[in-house]
Design an enzyme around this catalytic site. Structure first.
Site, PDB file in Angstrom:
ATOM      1  N   TYR A  43       0.883  -1.169   0.000  1.00  0.00           N
ATOM      2  CA  TYR A  43       0.000   0.000   0.000  1.00  0.00           C
ATOM      3  C   TYR A  43       0.920   1.219   0.000  1.00  0.00           C
ATOM      4  CZ  TYR A  43      -4.036  -2.920   1.312  1.00  0.00           C
ATOM      5  OH  TYR A  43      -5.046  -3.859   1.333  1.00  0.00           O
TER       6      TYR A  43
ATOM      7  N   TYR B 103      -7.017  -5.081  10.076  1.00  0.00           N
ATOM      8  CA  TYR B 103      -6.814  -5.618   8.728  1.00  0.00           C
ATOM      9  C   TYR B 103      -7.151  -7.110   8.683  1.00  0.00           C
ATOM     10  CZ  TYR B 103      -4.759  -6.010   4.080  1.00  0.00           C
ATOM     11  OH  TYR B 103      -4.574  -6.220   2.732  1.00  0.00           O
TER      12      TYR B 103
ATOM     13  N   LYS C 157     -12.287  -4.600   3.050  1.00  0.00           N
ATOM     14  CA  LYS C 157     -13.298  -5.066   4.005  1.00  0.00           C
ATOM     15  C   LYS C 157     -14.634  -5.482   3.373  1.00  0.00           C
ATOM     16  CE  LYS C 157     -11.081  -4.946   7.653  1.00  0.00           C
ATOM     17  NZ  LYS C 157     -10.519  -6.262   7.641  1.00  0.00           N
TER      18      LYS C 157
HETATM   19  P1  FAD Z   1     -22.575  -8.031  -4.528  1.00  0.00           P
HETATM   20  O1  FAD Z   1     -21.305  -8.780  -4.689  1.00  0.00           O
HETATM   21  O2  FAD Z   1     -22.720  -6.717  -5.217  1.00  0.00           O
HETATM   22  O3  FAD Z   1     -23.742  -9.006  -4.976  1.00  0.00           O
HETATM   23  C1  FAD Z   1     -25.056  -8.556  -5.188  1.00  0.00           C
HETATM   24  C2  FAD Z   1     -25.745  -9.473  -6.176  1.00  0.00           C
HETATM   25  O4  FAD Z   1     -27.115  -9.023  -6.299  1.00  0.00           O
HETATM   26  C3  FAD Z   1     -25.136  -9.409  -7.568  1.00  0.00           C
HETATM   27  O5  FAD Z   1     -24.814 -10.708  -8.015  1.00  0.00           O
HETATM   28  C4  FAD Z   1     -26.219  -8.737  -8.410  1.00  0.00           C
HETATM   29  O6  FAD Z   1     -26.277  -9.248  -9.734  1.00  0.00           O
HETATM   30  C5  FAD Z   1     -27.476  -9.095  -7.642  1.00  0.00           C
HETATM   31  N1  FAD Z   1     -28.573  -8.146  -7.896  1.00  0.00           N
HETATM   32  C6  FAD Z   1     -28.529  -6.805  -7.907  1.00  0.00           C
HETATM   33  N2  FAD Z   1     -29.720  -6.287  -8.220  1.00  0.00           N
HETATM   34  C7  FAD Z   1     -30.557  -7.336  -8.409  1.00  0.00           C
HETATM   35  C8  FAD Z   1     -31.921  -7.449  -8.780  1.00  0.00           C
HETATM   36  N3  FAD Z   1     -32.658  -6.374  -9.042  1.00  0.00           N
HETATM   37  N4  FAD Z   1     -32.454  -8.693  -8.892  1.00  0.00           N
HETATM   38  C9  FAD Z   1     -31.693  -9.801  -8.653  1.00  0.00           C
HETATM   39  N5  FAD Z   1     -30.394  -9.741  -8.330  1.00  0.00           N
HETATM   40  C10 FAD Z   1     -29.829  -8.530  -8.204  1.00  0.00           C
HETATM   41  N6  FAD Z   1     -13.905  -6.361  -0.597  1.00  0.00           N
HETATM   42  C11 FAD Z   1     -13.034  -7.051   0.198  1.00  0.00           C
HETATM   43  O7  FAD Z   1     -13.457  -7.591   1.224  1.00  0.00           O
HETATM   44  N7  FAD Z   1     -11.703  -7.185  -0.093  1.00  0.00           N
HETATM   45  C12 FAD Z   1     -11.189  -6.620  -1.208  1.00  0.00           C
HETATM   46  O8  FAD Z   1     -10.006  -6.802  -1.476  1.00  0.00           O
HETATM   47  C13 FAD Z   1     -12.072  -5.873  -2.076  1.00  0.00           C
HETATM   48  N8  FAD Z   1     -11.619  -5.321  -3.224  1.00  0.00           N
HETATM   49  C14 FAD Z   1     -12.515  -4.769  -4.099  1.00  0.00           C
HETATM   50  C15 FAD Z   1     -12.022  -4.320  -5.301  1.00  0.00           C
HETATM   51  C16 FAD Z   1     -12.908  -3.786  -6.235  1.00  0.00           C
HETATM   52  C17 FAD Z   1     -12.348  -3.306  -7.544  1.00  0.00           C
HETATM   53  C18 FAD Z   1     -14.309  -3.704  -5.953  1.00  0.00           C
HETATM   54  C19 FAD Z   1     -15.264  -3.146  -6.970  1.00  0.00           C
HETATM   55  C20 FAD Z   1     -14.796  -4.162  -4.744  1.00  0.00           C
HETATM   56  C21 FAD Z   1     -13.906  -4.689  -3.813  1.00  0.00           C
HETATM   57  N9  FAD Z   1     -14.360  -5.180  -2.594  1.00  0.00           N
HETATM   58  C22 FAD Z   1     -13.473  -5.789  -1.738  1.00  0.00           C
HETATM   59  C23 FAD Z   1     -15.777  -5.097  -2.249  1.00  0.00           C
HETATM   60  C24 FAD Z   1     -16.546  -6.382  -2.506  1.00  0.00           C
HETATM   61  O9  FAD Z   1     -16.367  -6.783  -3.848  1.00  0.00           O
HETATM   62  C25 FAD Z   1     -18.048  -6.171  -2.190  1.00  0.00           C
HETATM   63  O10 FAD Z   1     -18.163  -5.566  -0.932  1.00  0.00           O
HETATM   64  C26 FAD Z   1     -18.817  -7.510  -2.203  1.00  0.00           C
HETATM   65  O11 FAD Z   1     -19.022  -7.944  -3.519  1.00  0.00           O
HETATM   66  C27 FAD Z   1     -20.196  -7.368  -1.517  1.00  0.00           C
HETATM   67  O12 FAD Z   1     -20.908  -8.560  -1.638  1.00  0.00           O
HETATM   68  P2  FAD Z   1     -22.506  -8.576  -1.694  1.00  0.00           P
HETATM   69  O13 FAD Z   1     -22.903  -9.988  -1.808  1.00  0.00           O
HETATM   70  O14 FAD Z   1     -23.046  -7.771  -0.576  1.00  0.00           O
HETATM   71  O15 FAD Z   1     -22.885  -7.742  -2.999  1.00  0.00           O
HETATM   72  C1  DHB Z   2      -7.170  -6.101  -3.389  1.00  0.00           C
HETATM   73  C2  DHB Z   2      -8.181  -5.178  -3.275  1.00  0.00           C
HETATM   74  C3  DHB Z   2      -8.215  -4.332  -2.195  1.00  0.00           C
HETATM   75  O1  DHB Z   2      -9.204  -3.444  -2.057  1.00  0.00           O
HETATM   76  C4  DHB Z   2      -7.235  -4.389  -1.212  1.00  0.00           C
HETATM   77  O2  DHB Z   2      -7.283  -3.520  -0.167  1.00  0.00           O
HETATM   78  C5  DHB Z   2      -6.226  -5.314  -1.313  1.00  0.00           C
HETATM   79  C6  DHB Z   2      -6.197  -6.184  -2.420  1.00  0.00           C
HETATM   80  C7  DHB Z   2      -7.134  -7.013  -4.555  1.00  0.00           C
HETATM   81  O3  DHB Z   2      -8.009  -6.895  -5.419  1.00  0.00           O
HETATM   82  O4  DHB Z   2      -6.227  -7.865  -4.628  1.00  0.00           O
END
Ligand code: FAD
Ligand code: DHB
Length: 393
Positions: free
Chosen positions: A204, A387, A299
């Protein structure tokens, strides 16, 4: 109209919805999961990468951790890089033996989908126009099945696990809900590159040009991010320009990133958001449906899993002991951890990013803070504990 019935109707097959369905199944509770996306889309969307120890333990303990154990990369520390040098946070020793694992979110989803289907679980992919009809006495969700049939799913409870843009959040009556949020004036430019790892652990980095994060996916594929304008167009960035920016932000002490072909790039906006309470009538929301954290603390996925762990326990208590006390406490229990993670994610973000309105005073204060969290064992422990994640139990 096709009439369906289950105990818990789950909207969303992300980490929250699928893990909830899996945990409920292990407790003998039936559920149906609906998602508007196809199985292929769900299993190939690149998102999170870092799993807390709790998430790993839960997956292993509940029988969905086999691939994770073989393919995940266990990390005992990470590096803060600033002022041209790296300083390590020793997660393992600072937390009494806890660590994190790099294993991509879509691999977690593949494991959960395979487990649910193998156990005869019902997941309706490509379920269109999901609409919550009632969150009171007769909870029901209407949707269009992929064969075009209009379906109505009746359930005892609805779990809204539909991410930041799904219908669940909106189904809560306006007078009963509060939203708290902070939008950051920057985003993250993320890439996947065919290259060997540049470091054994995540980096980081804080630089006057902005933040950068060096992560990994496999021995041949690396994941990296750098702070950018949220409106940045990825097509304006050639490979050479991306590598020059990343190299500049981690430079110092002769350190160089190993470069390779970039085969995926995209920009994600950053915000902090909480909706509370996380319950209205028989509707419970979990994961990104209830909150968003900036990705700096890794997170989001882990919080989604922690929410549904609490919710599954509360539902289990309802069905086995006939008491709703766990359900009534769900929102307050989950929110305590959520606000802790909100603080941590905001803290990491504010320590590491470049703020356009920052003065020279602010920049020096930022470096002093990084110096403190990497040299004071008490401060380093606070970073490490947050973390790796607080225990679930
Ligand atoms: P989502 O994964 O968003 O799932 C929601 C689901 O609901 C989806 O499949 C969607 O298609 C469905 N849905 C939506 N609307 C409808 C509808 N109307 N009808 C039916 N289905 C629907 N988190 C970490 O912990 N560690 C990390 O390293 C990290 N890095 C990240 C990096 C990036 C680039 C991004 C974008 C996010 C990152 N996150 C990370 C965050 C993490 O990806 C999300 O917090 C996580 O996906 C949340 O899960 P969820 O199941 O709540 O929601
Ligand atoms: C990754 C994403 C994050 O948000 C993070 O804090 C560390 C790693 C990853 O996509 O690998």
């Amino acid at each position: 109209m096709r009439a369906l019935k289950t105990q818990v109707a789950i909207i969303g097959a992300g980490p929250a919805g699928l893990m909830l369905s899996h945990l409920l199944h292990l407790a003998g509770i039936r559920s149906v999961v609906l998602d508007r996306r196809s199985r292929e889309q769900i299993e190939t969307t690149i998102r999170a990468g870092v799993l807390e120890q709790n998430t790993v333990d839960l997956m292993v303990e509940t029988g969905v951790g086999e691939r994770l154990k073989c393919q995940g990369f266990n990390h005992h520390g990470f590096e803060f890089r600033f002022g041209g040098e790296g300083r390590r946070i020793d997660l393992y020793n600072l937390t009494g033996g806890r660590s994190v694992t790099v294993y991509p979110q879509h691999e977690v989803l593949k494991d959960l989908i395979a487990a649910r289907l193998a156990a005869g679980g019902e997941i309706v992919f490509e379920a269109a126009d999901a609409q919550i009809l009632d969150i009171g006495q007769a909870p029901r969700v209407r949707f269009m099945a992929p064969d075009g049939a209009l379906c109505e799913l009746a359930a005892d409870f609805i779990a809204g696990c539909d991410g930041s843009y799904g219908p669940s959040r909106e189904a809560m009556p306006a007078g009963e809900r509060e939203d708290y949020q902070r939008i950051y004036p920057f985003g993250w430019f993320g890439i996947l590159a065919e290259a060997p790892p540049s470091s054994d652990e995540l980096i980081y980095a804080r630089h006057d040009r902005g933040f950068a994060l060096i992560s990994t996916r496999s021995p041949g594929v690396q994941r990296m991010y750098f702070q950018c304008d949220p409106a940045e167009n990825p097509d304006d960035w050639s490979e050479d320009r991306i590598w020059a920016e990343l190299q500049a932000r981690v430079s110092g002490n002769g350190f160089r990133l190993k470069e390779g072909r970039i085969f995926q790039k995209g920009v994600v906006p950053m915000r902090s958001y909480v909706r509370q309470p996380m319950q209205s009538g028989r509707l419970f929301i979990a994961g990104d449906a209830a909150h968003t954290v900036p990705p700096t603390g890794a997170k989001g996925l882990n919080l989604a899993v922690a929410d549904v762990f609490v919710l599954s326990r509360a539902l289990e208590r309802f069905y086995t002991a006939g008491t709703a006390d766990g359900l009534e406490a769900y929102s307050a229990t989950a929110l305590r951890r959520i606000w802790r993670a909100q603080h941590f994610s905001w803290w990491m973000t504010s320590m590491l990013h470049r703020f356009a309105d920052a003065s020279e005073f602010d920049r020096r204060r930022q470096v002093a803070e990084l110096d403190m969290v990497t040299s004071s064992p008490a401060a380093a422990r606070t970073i490490a504990e947050n973390y790796v994640g607080l225990p679930l139990h």
